[in-house]
Write a protein that holds these residues in place. Structure first.
Motif, PDB file in Angstrom:
ATOM      1  N   GLN A 165       8.091  12.082  24.052  1.00 47.97           N
ATOM      2  CA  GLN A 165       9.081  13.166  23.976  1.00 47.97           C
ATOM      3  C   GLN A 165      10.096  12.950  22.865  1.00 47.97           C
ATOM      4  O   GLN A 165      10.666  13.915  22.352  1.00 47.97           O
ATOM      5  CB  GLN A 165       9.823  13.289  25.309  1.00 47.97           C
ATOM      6  CG  GLN A 165       9.018  13.924  26.432  1.00 47.97           C
ATOM      7  CD  GLN A 165       9.828  14.040  27.698  1.00 47.97           C
ATOM      8  OE1 GLN A 165      10.260  13.024  28.264  1.00 47.97           O
ATOM      9  NE2 GLN A 165      10.064  15.259  28.146  1.00 47.97           N
ATOM     10  N   GLN A 170       8.146  16.520  18.767  1.00 46.10           N
ATOM     11  CA  GLN A 170       8.202  16.970  20.160  1.00 46.10           C
ATOM     12  C   GLN A 170       9.600  17.395  20.613  1.00 46.10           C
ATOM     13  O   GLN A 170       9.727  18.119  21.608  1.00 46.10           O
ATOM     14  CB  GLN A 170       7.684  15.862  21.086  1.00 46.10           C
ATOM     15  CG  GLN A 170       6.244  15.472  20.836  1.00 46.10           C
ATOM     16  CD  GLN A 170       5.301  16.651  20.961  1.00 46.10           C
ATOM     17  OE1 GLN A 170       5.446  17.496  21.841  1.00 46.10           O
ATOM     18  NE2 GLN A 170       4.318  16.721  20.061  1.00 46.10           N
ATOM     19  N   ARG A 171      10.616  16.966  19.889  1.00 41.90           N
ATOM     20  CA  ARG A 171      11.980  17.283  20.301  1.00 41.90           C
ATOM     21  C   ARG A 171      12.211  18.789  20.296  1.00 41.90           C
ATOM     22  O   ARG A 171      11.863  19.486  19.356  1.00 41.90           O
ATOM     23  CB  ARG A 171      12.985  16.605  19.378  1.00 41.90           C
ATOM     24  CG  ARG A 171      12.983  15.086  19.503  1.00 41.90           C
ATOM     25  CD  ARG A 171      13.866  14.446  18.457  1.00 41.90           C
ATOM     26  NE  ARG A 171      13.648  12.999  18.376  1.00 41.90           N
ATOM     27  CZ  ARG A 171      14.015  12.243  17.362  1.00 41.90           C
ATOM     28  NH1 ARG A 171      14.617  12.797  16.316  1.00 41.90           N
ATOM     29  NH2 ARG A 171      13.765  10.941  17.382  1.00 41.90           N
ATOM     30  N   ARG A 173      10.796  20.978  22.159  1.00 41.59           N
ATOM     31  CA  ARG A 173       9.686  21.758  22.707  1.00 41.59           C
ATOM     32  C   ARG A 173       9.806  21.801  24.231  1.00 41.59           C
ATOM     33  O   ARG A 173      10.304  20.853  24.853  1.00 41.59           O
ATOM     34  CB  ARG A 173       8.348  21.133  22.320  1.00 41.59           C
ATOM     35  CG  ARG A 173       8.109  21.039  20.834  1.00 41.59           C
ATOM     36  CD  ARG A 173       6.751  20.451  20.523  1.00 41.59           C
ATOM     37  NE  ARG A 173       5.685  21.416  20.683  1.00 41.59           N
ATOM     38  CZ  ARG A 173       4.387  21.140  20.569  1.00 41.59           C
ATOM     39  NH1 ARG A 173       4.000  19.895  20.333  1.00 41.59           N
ATOM     40  NH2 ARG A 173       3.486  22.079  20.700  1.00 41.59           N
ATOM     41  N   VAL A 175       9.077  21.222  28.023  1.00 43.88           N
ATOM     42  CA  VAL A 175       8.449  20.045  28.625  1.00 43.88           C
ATOM     43  C   VAL A 175       7.004  20.326  29.009  1.00 43.88           C
ATOM     44  O   VAL A 175       6.155  19.428  28.940  1.00 43.88           O
ATOM     45  CB  VAL A 175       9.273  19.547  29.833  1.00 43.88           C
ATOM     46  CG1 VAL A 175       9.281  20.568  30.961  1.00 43.88           C
ATOM     47  CG2 VAL A 175       8.748  18.203  30.313  1.00 43.88           C
ATOM     48  N   GLN A 178       5.021  19.675  25.998  1.00 47.60           N
ATOM     49  CA  GLN A 178       4.988  18.229  25.749  1.00 47.60           C
ATOM     50  C   GLN A 178       3.978  17.551  26.668  1.00 47.60           C
ATOM     51  O   GLN A 178       3.198  16.699  26.232  1.00 47.60           O
ATOM     52  CB  GLN A 178       6.373  17.636  25.970  1.00 47.60           C
ATOM     53  CG  GLN A 178       7.412  18.071  24.955  1.00 47.60           C
ATOM     54  CD  GLN A 178       8.799  17.584  25.324  1.00 47.60           C
ATOM     55  OE1 GLN A 178       9.087  17.290  26.497  1.00 47.60           O
ATOM     56  NE2 GLN A 178       9.681  17.503  24.329  1.00 47.60           N
ATOM     57  N   ARG A 181       0.408  18.376  25.565  1.00 48.36           N
ATOM     58  CA  ARG A 181       0.039  17.663  24.340  1.00 48.36           C
ATOM     59  C   ARG A 181      -0.158  16.178  24.619  1.00 48.36           C
ATOM     60  O   ARG A 181      -1.077  15.551  24.086  1.00 48.36           O
ATOM     61  CB  ARG A 181       1.122  17.871  23.272  1.00 48.36           C
ATOM     62  CG  ARG A 181       0.830  17.161  21.959  1.00 48.36           C
ATOM     63  CD  ARG A 181      -0.316  17.826  21.226  1.00 48.36           C
ATOM     64  NE  ARG A 181      -0.650  17.077  20.026  1.00 48.36           N
ATOM     65  CZ  ARG A 181      -1.790  16.423  19.831  1.00 48.36           C
ATOM     66  NH1 ARG A 181      -2.737  16.436  20.753  1.00 48.36           N
ATOM     67  NH2 ARG A 181      -2.010  15.772  18.710  1.00 48.36           N
ATOM     68  N   PHE A 182       0.697  15.597  25.447  1.00 51.84           N
ATOM     69  CA  PHE A 182       0.607  14.174  25.760  1.00 51.84           C
ATOM     70  C   PHE A 182      -0.757  13.833  26.357  1.00 51.84           C
ATOM     71  O   PHE A 182      -1.335  12.787  26.050  1.00 51.84           O
ATOM     72  CB  PHE A 182       1.724  13.805  26.742  1.00 51.84           C
ATOM     73  CG  PHE A 182       1.676  12.384  27.222  1.00 51.84           C
ATOM     74  CD1 PHE A 182       2.057  11.339  26.396  1.00 51.84           C
ATOM     75  CD2 PHE A 182       1.256  12.085  28.518  1.00 51.84           C
ATOM     76  CE1 PHE A 182       2.016  10.021  26.837  1.00 51.84           C
ATOM     77  CE2 PHE A 182       1.209  10.775  28.966  1.00 51.84           C
ATOM     78  CZ  PHE A 182       1.590   9.747  28.133  1.00 51.84           C
TER      79      PHE A 182
END
Length: 222
Positions: A165, A170-171, A173, A175, A178, A181-182
């Motif tokens: 994150q 990613q900042r 975006r 959650v 995130q 994507r993670f």
């Protein structure tokens, strides 16, 4: 279970090689009568989720003759449907697909003789269910970000997610994006969490496409 795996491998080989795989075609023809239903999914993470749902509901797909086949993407669905459908083996077929791939599934179903001018609801009546936008999104919405983070913590991945994150890209975006994507950043992670997220669901809160996908447990091999 061994026969279902042989059937799955034979079908995938037949679809990939076509007329150059007569032995695989023969195995598939030999075993199809012992398969109650074939469930087509796009990838191994979807297969993990479907099999986890069966486990959560106390079902044994092997005993029921339900064979989940990951296709390696949606673009090959027409070939699978030609092999498995009414113009091929005549198997009972169901499927799960991402919203962006709906066109591939619609054309594949129509070309394989499942109907013409199929709408989304008509596809669903045939047993083909759409995930919006994909299965990961469906599961994240069902659990909520906090629920997904609890799963990450249980799997000892929450600290890794926090570092993720903090990456500049990613900042800011949401959650949910995130998290999605993670899960795709490391090989095997999507399949791992396909299972883990499903097992964390409230049985009454299973996303609709996943909930409707499996045939009735009354179905049995022919």
């Amino acid at each position: 279970m061994v026969e279902l795996e042989r059937f799955r491998v034979a079908v995938r080989t037949w679809v990939a090689a076509g007329v150059e795989a007569p032995a695989a075609a023969e195995v598939a023809r030999e075993l199809v009568a012992r398969v109650a239903t074939v469930v087509l999914v796009e990838g191994v993470s979807d297969r993990s989720a479907v099999e986890a749902l069966a486990e959560m509901r106390g079902r044994d797909l092997g005993d029921e003759g339900v064979c989940v086949v990951p296709m390696g993407g949606a673009m090959g669905v027409a070939r699978y449907l030609r092999v498995l459908g009414p113009q091929g083996l005549g198997a009972r077929v169901r499927g799960l697909y991402d919203e962006a791939e709906e066109g591939f599934f619609r054309r594949g179903l129509e070309q394989a003789g499942f109907g013409a001018g199929l709408s989304r609801s008509a596809m669903e009546s045939l047993g083909f269910f759409v995930c919006v936008a994909d299965l990961e999104d469906e599961l994240i919405r069902a659990l909520g970000p906090e629920g997904v983070e609890r799963v990450l913590a249980a799997e000892r991945d929450l600290d890794k997610f926090r570092l993720f994150q903090n990456q500049p890209a990613q900042r800011g975006r949401p959650v949910e994006r995130q998290l999605r994507r993670f899960m795709g950043t490391t090989s095997g992670r999507k399949a791992h969490y396909g299972r883990a997220l499903v097992l964390a669901l409230d049985p009454a809160g299973v996303p609709h496409p996943l909930d409707g996908l499996l045939p009735s447990p009354r179905c049995s091999p022919r």
